[in-house]
Design a protein around this motif. Sequence first.
Motif, short mmCIF file in Angstrom:
data_model
loop_
_atom_site.label_atom_id
_atom_site.label_comp_id
_atom_site.label_asym_id
_atom_site.label_seq_id
_atom_site.Cartn_x
_atom_site.Cartn_y
_atom_site.Cartn_z
N ALA A 196 -0.43 4.58 0.26
CA ALA A 196 -0.92 5.60 1.20
C ALA A 196 -2.35 5.27 1.59
N GLY A 229 -18.94 -6.76 -2.49
CA GLY A 229 -18.17 -6.08 -1.44
C GLY A 229 -17.13 -6.96 -0.76
N HIS A 230 -17.02 -8.22 -1.17
CA HIS A 230 -16.12 -9.16 -0.50
C HIS A 230 -14.98 -9.62 -1.41
N GLU A 277 -10.64 9.31 5.49
CA GLU A 277 -11.80 9.53 4.63
C GLU A 277 -11.49 9.35 3.14
N SER A 278 -10.47 8.59 2.85
CA SER A 278 -10.11 8.34 1.44
C SER A 278 -9.85 6.85 1.26
N PRO A 279 -10.04 6.37 0.04
CA PRO A 279 -9.70 4.97 -0.20
C PRO A 279 -8.19 4.77 -0.14
N ARG A 318 -15.19 -9.06 -5.40
CA ARG A 318 -14.18 -8.27 -6.10
C ARG A 318 -13.01 -9.14 -6.55
N VAL A 324 -4.51 3.80 -1.40
CA VAL A 324 -3.79 3.87 -2.67
C VAL A 324 -2.94 2.61 -2.77
N MET A 358 0.84 -1.20 0.00
CA MET A 358 0.00 0.00 0.00
C MET A 358 0.88 1.25 0.00
N GLU A 412 -5.08 7.88 3.41
CA GLU A 412 -5.42 9.10 4.12
C GLU A 412 -6.81 8.97 4.71
N LEU A 423 -3.95 2.28 -7.81
CA LEU A 423 -5.40 2.13 -7.87
C LEU A 423 -5.98 2.50 -6.51
N LEU A 424 -7.14 3.16 -6.54
CA LEU A 424 -7.83 3.49 -5.29
C LEU A 424 -8.80 2.35 -4.96
N GLN A 425 -8.75 1.88 -3.74
CA GLN A 425 -9.66 0.79 -3.34
C GLN A 425 -10.14 1.01 -1.92
N THR A 426 -11.45 0.84 -1.70
CA THR A 426 -11.95 0.80 -0.33
C THR A 426 -11.77 -0.62 0.18
#
Lengths: 197, 453
Positions: free
Chosen positions: B3, B185-186, B7-9, B216, B11, B1, B5, B145-148
């Motif tokens: 980053a 979501g899994h 309230e952000s997904p 996912r 990175v 990973m 931050e 890529l941004l991922q929650t």
Amino acid sequence: MEKFSRLTSHLVPLAQRDVDTDQIIPARFLKVIDKEGLGEHLFEDWRKLPDGSPNPEFVFNRPEVQGAQILLAGSNFGCGSSREHAPWALLDWGVRAVISTSYADIFRNNSIKNGLLPVIVDAEVHSELFGMVDRDPHAEVTIDLVSQTVSFGNGHAASFPMDPFAKHSLLEGVDQLGYLLSMEEKISAYEASHDGF
Amino acid sequence: MVAQEPESPAVLYIDLHLIHEVTSPQAFSGLRAAGRQVRRPDKTFATMDHSTPTLALDLNLVDQMAAAQVRQLGKNCAEFGVTLFDLESERRGIVHIIGAELGLTQPGMMIVCGDSHTSTHGAFGALAFGIGTSEVEHVLATQCLLQTKPKSFEVRVEGRMGLGITAKDIILGVMAKVGVDGGNGHVIEYTGPAIRALDMEQRMTVCNMTIEAGARAGMVAPDDTTFEYLAGREYAPRDQAWDAALENWRQAATDDGAAYDRTVTFDAGGLEPMITYGTNPSMGMPIGDRIPTLDHFSDVNQRQSIERALRYMDLKPGQRLLGHAIDVVFIGSCTNSRITDLRLAAGLLDGRKVAEGVRMLVVPGSQSVKRQAEAEGLHEIFRTAGAEWREAGCSMCLAMNGDELEAGQYGVSTSNRNYEGRQGKGGRSLLASPLTATASAIRGAITDPRTMI
Ligand code: SF4
């Protein structure tokens, strides 16, 4: 991408659950190298009869939904293929927001990146909305992203979840690539410490 | 990973980015318009598979738009310095087949591709996501890529598969149990003795269809089976690098007793060959069963979707599928087009014939699989039996290149999606294993392969 803050529109009701992206835009229309004009083929195989003429039964062909900007969809909307052509086609037709009880993950992601708002409501609100369109196909719904509420009928309102990051990019109309590009230093640092891959 | 931050997904750094002609052109256009480069062309690999011809590797055989899209990928890769396995390349094939066979896919990697079946690569203990075209552009530009955070879901497969049962039957069984949105979501991790007993190609079949439950990604923790498969492959580490990698991979394997947000247990011991009767991959059943009647479903929306599906399929609730006449059999796709799949099909077909009036298409997953099959003489078995032997590609899995079902035809397919029109407008797909598909080709009707083994 276009900003999204508040939208008032009547609805296109499509109750069927598990609508996959192959239906939203069939694979044979994915041979394009740009994003424009896909609305013409939105739900192509449901909109057209075998002889190519419009299917008058299919909701997107009905006169009363023309000009609607909100799709009221069944649960698990947008499952299957990752094709971003699905939100592109919806937007090109004129849909700016979808309301459903749930979405497939990739479709939801793709939609947010293009300014198409996926609104999640609970089953009760969902069926109230279908009931409302049934009674009055011209009934309007207002989606307010700032307050994260859907309002309709005589004072009905429901809140919907939206993660703060996605909300920000939708409100500002900014591409999330900007955020990633701002991480340049951290990315370089990561690469420097993970050499050898 | 890289980053995370508030309230952000997160990175995430991408170790391997795979690309194909259909979902990448707009991403390259975006880069070009902004004057950006591909950040890590050395971690980016492209292939041509979705709309390529399979009769012969000649672009005149597909329509002009498909040909233009394939050519565009060539231009984009040349301009941005990305390695491309083009139509002439002996390494070309379906993106998810070649990633593994070239040794590009490795345990612990973060892998993405603009294709939902990227979940296939999870068979190596990689975390592999399908992404959209905007994200393809993000990864090209930043390698990130941004991922929650996903939830975790264990699918534990107990028992031992009987004769005539394959990994495809396991995953069709799991889909029928979990449902088409059960994985939303899994990330699914497949565990248990029946999964450990699978070879890598079978594990890929299982992970491949994870997306059909909406998850996912799907994965299997790496073990000696994984490492043995990888050793010596073209892009796998060598010598000292191999030893170091091996040590890392062994450490990365999930330990038993890991906590999951959800667990489902499935018994492979009692499993029968599975087949779908509807228009999504979770509408499946043991091949000897009757199609469920509508009172079987409590949810009204689900009942409606089954009704609609059966109308499309021209099948009835309570009907048996065994003995139902079929028109086409398709052996192929990133689910079941590897050499072991072709061996299963050829083994059953050897000395037999495809039934009169049935069209059987065998499409290897890569040119390398094709060469291997030809070296073993499998192509002769297919041809002698009356099946068509093709060049590698996605072919009838999504019917972009002209290989398609005709309206009203029933096709038993080893691919992964039976959506309305997926394999040709108006075509009716029945998903099954290579054994079930081949047995059905021989009889010209839906057949339990165990009656022929
Ligand atoms: S074989 Fe089918 S599912 Fe696999 S990548 Fe090709 S089109 Fe997609």
